[in-house]
Design a protein around this motif. Structure first.
Motif, mmCIF file in Angstrom:
data_model
loop_
_atom_site.group_PDB
_atom_site.id
_atom_site.type_symbol
_atom_site.label_atom_id
_atom_site.label_comp_id
_atom_site.label_asym_id
_atom_site.label_seq_id
_atom_site.Cartn_x
_atom_site.Cartn_y
_atom_site.Cartn_z
ATOM 1 N N ARG A 168 31.981 51.601 45.971
ATOM 2 C CA ARG A 168 31.069 50.465 45.740
ATOM 3 C C ARG A 168 31.198 49.443 46.867
ATOM 4 N N GLY A 169 32.410 49.266 47.384
ATOM 5 C CA GLY A 169 32.616 48.361 48.514
ATOM 6 C C GLY A 169 31.871 48.837 49.749
ATOM 7 N N ILE A 170 31.892 50.143 49.985
ATOM 8 C CA ILE A 170 31.143 50.708 51.114
ATOM 9 C C ILE A 170 29.651 50.497 50.905
ATOM 10 N N GLU A 171 29.199 50.726 49.677
ATOM 11 C CA GLU A 171 27.785 50.521 49.358
ATOM 12 C C GLU A 171 27.375 49.065 49.589
ATOM 13 N N LEU A 172 28.206 48.115 49.155
ATOM 14 C CA LEU A 172 27.906 46.695 49.358
ATOM 15 C C LEU A 172 27.934 46.326 50.844
ATOM 16 N N GLY A 173 28.805 46.990 51.609
ATOM 17 C CA GLY A 173 28.850 46.745 53.045
ATOM 18 C C GLY A 173 27.615 47.257 53.756
ATOM 19 N N LEU A 174 27.094 48.395 53.290
ATOM 20 C CA LEU A 174 25.920 48.986 53.924
ATOM 21 C C LEU A 174 24.606 48.392 53.424
ATOM 22 N N GLU A 175 24.584 47.923 52.186
ATOM 23 C CA GLU A 175 23.377 47.336 51.602
ATOM 24 C C GLU A 175 23.703 45.980 50.979
ATOM 25 N N ALA B 224 36.237 41.979 51.333
ATOM 26 C CA ALA B 224 37.648 42.368 51.460
ATOM 27 C C ALA B 224 38.465 41.836 50.288
ATOM 28 N N THR B 225 38.186 40.623 49.872
ATOM 29 C CA THR B 225 38.883 40.046 48.718
ATOM 30 C C THR B 225 38.606 40.871 47.465
ATOM 31 N N ALA B 226 37.348 41.233 47.258
ATOM 32 C CA ALA B 226 36.983 42.033 46.083
ATOM 33 C C ALA B 226 37.691 43.385 46.096
ATOM 34 N N LEU B 227 37.797 43.995 47.265
ATOM 35 C CA LEU B 227 38.489 45.288 47.364
ATOM 36 C C LEU B 227 39.988 45.133 47.124
ATOM 37 N N LYS B 228 40.607 44.115 47.726
ATOM 38 C CA LYS B 228 42.050 43.906 47.576
ATOM 39 C C LYS B 228 42.430 43.609 46.135
ATOM 40 N N GLU B 229 41.603 42.857 45.455
ATOM 41 C CA GLU B 229 41.903 42.482 44.077
ATOM 42 C C GLU B 229 41.448 43.530 43.071
ATOM 43 N N GLY B 230 40.880 44.629 43.547
ATOM 44 C CA GLY B 230 40.454 45.700 42.661
ATOM 45 C C GLY B 230 39.226 45.363 41.840
ATOM 46 N N LEU B 231 38.422 44.411 42.328
ATOM 47 C CA LEU B 231 37.219 44.022 41.587
ATOM 48 C C LEU B 231 36.091 45.019 41.782
ATOM 49 N N VAL B 232 36.118 45.746 42.885
ATOM 50 C CA VAL B 232 35.141 46.806 43.146
ATOM 51 C C VAL B 232 35.895 48.029 43.645
ATOM 52 N N SER B 233 35.321 49.192 43.413
ATOM 53 C CA SER B 233 35.920 50.421 43.917
ATOM 54 C C SER B 233 35.590 50.569 45.399
ATOM 55 N N ASP C 63 37.912 39.670 35.470
ATOM 56 C CA ASP C 63 37.370 40.316 36.673
ATOM 57 C C ASP C 63 35.909 39.929 36.874
ATOM 58 N N GLN C 64 35.157 39.911 35.795
ATOM 59 C CA GLN C 64 33.739 39.543 35.892
ATOM 60 C C GLN C 64 33.587 38.092 36.334
ATOM 61 N N VAL C 65 34.468 37.241 35.866
ATOM 62 C CA VAL C 65 34.438 35.833 36.275
ATOM 63 C C VAL C 65 34.724 35.723 37.774
ATOM 64 N N ARG C 66 35.694 36.476 38.268
ATOM 65 C CA ARG C 66 36.022 36.438 39.709
ATOM 66 C C ARG C 66 34.883 37.004 40.543
ATOM 67 N N ILE C 67 34.253 38.064 40.077
ATOM 68 C CA ILE C 67 33.103 38.623 40.792
ATOM 69 C C ILE C 67 31.966 37.608 40.830
ATOM 70 N N THR C 68 31.696 36.983 39.708
ATOM 71 C CA THR C 68 30.655 35.949 39.643
ATOM 72 C C THR C 68 30.979 34.802 40.584
ATOM 73 N N SER C 69 32.258 34.443 40.662
ATOM 74 C CA SER C 69 32.683 33.367 41.558
ATOM 75 C C SER C 69 32.466 33.743 43.021
ATOM 76 N N LEU C 70 32.763 34.986 43.375
ATOM 77 C CA LEU C 70 32.538 35.439 44.760
ATOM 78 C C LEU C 70 31.047 35.396 45.109
ATOM 79 N N TYR C 71 30.213 35.861 44.195
ATOM 80 C CA TYR C 71 28.764 35.815 44.435
ATOM 81 C C TYR C 71 28.259 34.381 44.505
ATOM 82 N N ALA C 72 28.785 33.517 43.663
ATOM 83 C CA ALA C 72 28.371 32.108 43.690
ATOM 84 C C ALA C 72 28.721 31.481 45.037
#
Length: 128
Positions: free
Chosen positions: A87-94, A75-84, A4-13
């Protein structure tokens, strides 16, 4: 959990890679306008006003594509359960600061480009 951390890092990259590419597009649009201004002053041709259309297009493209990429990644992070969901709302707002800054530069480039496109021929004669 490590995957999961690898996928999150990949999304940020991917996000930061797009921020750099879109940032380069904004810089290129501004440089094109500066070069066009110089050419308009030295040759008398009306290149500066035309460069405004390129700036407007670049600004709009960056603003829309960057927002689309960020929302798709979220949306990908939310669908794959990488963020709650909270937290997804927080990332959307900030969103990340680099994303926000590039979005503002995209809007600014589009607005200034539109002004140059409409009034650039008048500005070349007035600005010494």
């Amino acid at each position: 959990m490590a995957t999961d951390q690898v996928r999150i890092t990949s999304l940020y990259a991917g996000l930061y890679r797009n921020i750099i590419l879109f940032g380069l597009l904004i810089v290129a649009a501004w440089l094109f306008a500066l070069i066009s201004y110089y050419l308009s002053r030295t040759t008398g041709a009306d290149w500066f006003a035309r460069s405004g259309s390129i700036m407007g297009l670049a600004g709009a493209a960056v603003a829309f594509r960057l927002a689309n990429f960020y929302q798709r990644g979220l949306a990908t992070a939310l669908k794959e359960g990488l963020v709650s969901v909270p937290r997804g709302i927080e990332l959307g707002l900030e969103p990340p600061t680099s994303y926000v800054l590039l979005s503002y530069f995209g809007y600014l480039t589009g607005i200034i480009g539109t002004g140059i496109w409409g009034y650039g021929d008048l500005l070349v004669g007035r600005i010494s």
